[in-house]
Design an enzyme around this catalytic site. Structure first.
Site, PDB file in Angstrom:
ATOM      1  N   GLY A  17     -11.295  22.776  51.614  1.00  0.00           N
ATOM      2  CA  GLY A  17     -12.550  22.009  50.262  1.00  0.00           C
ATOM      3  C   GLY A  17     -13.667  21.311  51.267  1.00  0.00           C
ATOM      4  CD  GLN A  18     -19.025  20.593  48.964  1.00  0.00           C
ATOM      5  OE1 GLN A  18     -20.041  19.519  49.393  1.00  0.00           O
ATOM      6  NE2 GLN A  18     -18.747  20.764  47.914  1.00  0.00           N
ATOM      7  CB  ALA A  49     -10.038  20.630  41.784  1.00  0.00           C
ATOM      8  CE1 TYR A  50      -9.995  29.623  39.187  1.00  0.00           C
ATOM      9  CE2 TYR A  50     -12.264  28.645  38.594  1.00  0.00           C
ATOM     10  CZ  TYR A  50     -11.045  30.142  39.102  1.00  0.00           C
ATOM     11  OH  TYR A  50     -11.828  31.369  38.273  1.00  0.00           O
ATOM     12  CB  THR A  51     -14.750  23.795  42.115  1.00  0.00           C
ATOM     13  OG1 THR A  51     -15.044  24.305  43.608  1.00  0.00           O
ATOM     14  CG2 THR A  51     -13.967  22.278  41.767  1.00  0.00           C
ATOM     15  CB  THR A  91     -15.811  16.958  37.689  1.00  0.00           C
ATOM     16  OG1 THR A  91     -16.708  17.697  36.894  1.00  0.00           O
ATOM     17  CG2 THR A  91     -14.577  17.414  36.510  1.00  0.00           C
ATOM     18  CG  ASP A  92     -20.409  16.093  36.379  1.00  0.00           C
ATOM     19  OD1 ASP A  92     -19.927  16.371  37.908  1.00  0.00           O
ATOM     20  OD2 ASP A  92     -21.688  16.027  36.140  1.00  0.00           O
ATOM     21  CE1 TYR A 102     -13.979  21.338  37.489  1.00  0.00           C
ATOM     22  CE2 TYR A 102     -15.913  21.148  36.846  1.00  0.00           C
ATOM     23  CZ  TYR A 102     -15.178  20.856  38.525  1.00  0.00           C
ATOM     24  OH  TYR A 102     -14.503  19.897  39.482  1.00  0.00           O
ATOM     25  CD1 TRP A 129     -24.389  16.410  39.727  1.00  0.00           C
ATOM     26  CD2 TRP A 129     -26.387  16.074  40.771  1.00  0.00           C
ATOM     27  NE1 TRP A 129     -25.215  16.766  39.006  1.00  0.00           N
ATOM     28  CE2 TRP A 129     -26.539  16.824  39.503  1.00  0.00           C
ATOM     29  CE3 TRP A 129     -26.860  15.570  40.502  1.00  0.00           C
ATOM     30  CZ2 TRP A 129     -27.512  16.648  38.631  1.00  0.00           C
ATOM     31  CZ3 TRP A 129     -28.501  16.064  40.492  1.00  0.00           C
ATOM     32  CH2 TRP A 129     -29.123  16.004  38.913  1.00  0.00           C
TER      33      TRP A 129
END
Length: 295
Positions: free
Chosen positions: A12-13, A63-65, A104-105, A128, A153
């Site tokens: 991932g990122q 994660a599953y995003t 996450t938010d 999610y 974000w």
């Protein structure tokens, strides 16, 4: 003595960013998990991966995003966002490793009008968000040396994200419509990863103690997706025009938070870190992409 750090979710990122930073982090030795060695949907695979291994810190970036896809693929979303983090936290507890879990938010409902504090009521409105919230709760229950870091974000030069989508569409189209009624703060993956490593180094050097709990991290400042898009094209030198529209023009399966600006005072105070403004980080990221030929 070097700290042994495991990064879960190399693909991932954030995982890719940690891999880049690891090349110039001399005080730590990194291990990066890949799905072929650590299948997070398989509890047996997780146990086998950790057998005989020892780490000082485990950072879970996996994660599953796929937010909209999760509405239909609930089983996989809950396996990756809830069950897997719980099992990873158990393994961290067995070796007394510090466990840092990225969240996450989306655990909030997005109906607020002030910066969100870690302890504010959670009202996730999507599969999610619900799966991530259960993951947070499980991690804190399974291991006393756990730290949850919620972000929002996220973008970088790696993977799929809003920045790269805008840059691609800006080359394909003369104009775009982008929503202006969803407000938050972009987070450069490099800033988040660098701050996490700074925190670990301060703990390792005894400058700071490991303080378990939930923290928020995003870049400083506030903007809408429309504002972010305008800044991207301005800094990238694109002539693509951006028009503001309401979210109703782009219906999605999973509801998005309308307000997800996060209060970062706890992480800044606890670990004495400074966080750049989102516009400065955007400029830094675009310059890096230009210098490396990605733009």
């Amino acid at each position: 003595m070097q700290q042994l750090i495991l990064i879960v979710g190399k693909e991932g990122q954030l995982g890719s960013t940690f891999e880049e930073l690891s090349k110039r982090t001399g005080w730590a030795r990194f291990t990066f998990s890949t799905i072929d060695k650590l299948n997070l949907t398989n509890p047996e695979s997780i146990k086998q991966f950790f057998y005989g291994k020892k780490f000082d810190f485990i950072i879970n970036c996996a994660a599953y995003t796929a937010v909209d896809k999760a509405e239909e693929d609930r089983e996989t979303a809950f396996k990756l966002n809830y069950e897997a983090p719980a099992l990873l936290a158990e393994e961290a507890a067995l070796m007394d490793a510090g466990f840092i879990h990225i969240s996450t938010d989306y655990v909030f409902g997005g109906q607020h009008c002030r910066p969100l504090k870690p302890g504010d009521p959670k009202q996730p409105e999507s599969v999610y968000g619900k799966s991530k919230l259960l993951g947070e709760e499980a991690v804190l229950k399974k291991h006393s040396r756990s730290m949850i870091i919620r972000t929002s974000w996220l973008y970088s030069e790696y993977g799929r994200n809003f920045l790269k989508t805008m840059l691609r569409l800006g080359q394909e189209k003369e104009s775009l419509k982008v929503v202006f009624d969803q407000v938050g703060t972009p987070t450069l993956a490099n800033d988040l990863a660098s701050s996490i490593l700074t925190i670990i180094h301060k703990i390792e050097s005894k400058e700071k103690s490991f303080v378990p709990g939930v923290y928020h991290f995003s870049n400083e400042g506030v903007c809408s997706w429309y504002d972010f898009a305008v800044a991207i094209f301005r800094e990238a030198g694109s002539e693509c025009r951006v028009f503001p529209v309401e979210s109703g023009e782009f219906p999605t399966k999973a509801p998005r938070p309308f307000y997800s600006v996060m209060d970062k005072s706890l992480i800044k105070k606890t670990y004495e870190i400074e966080i750049p403004h989102w516009q400065d980080s955007l400029i830094k990221c675009l310059k890096k992409m230009k210098d490396s030929g990605l733009l």
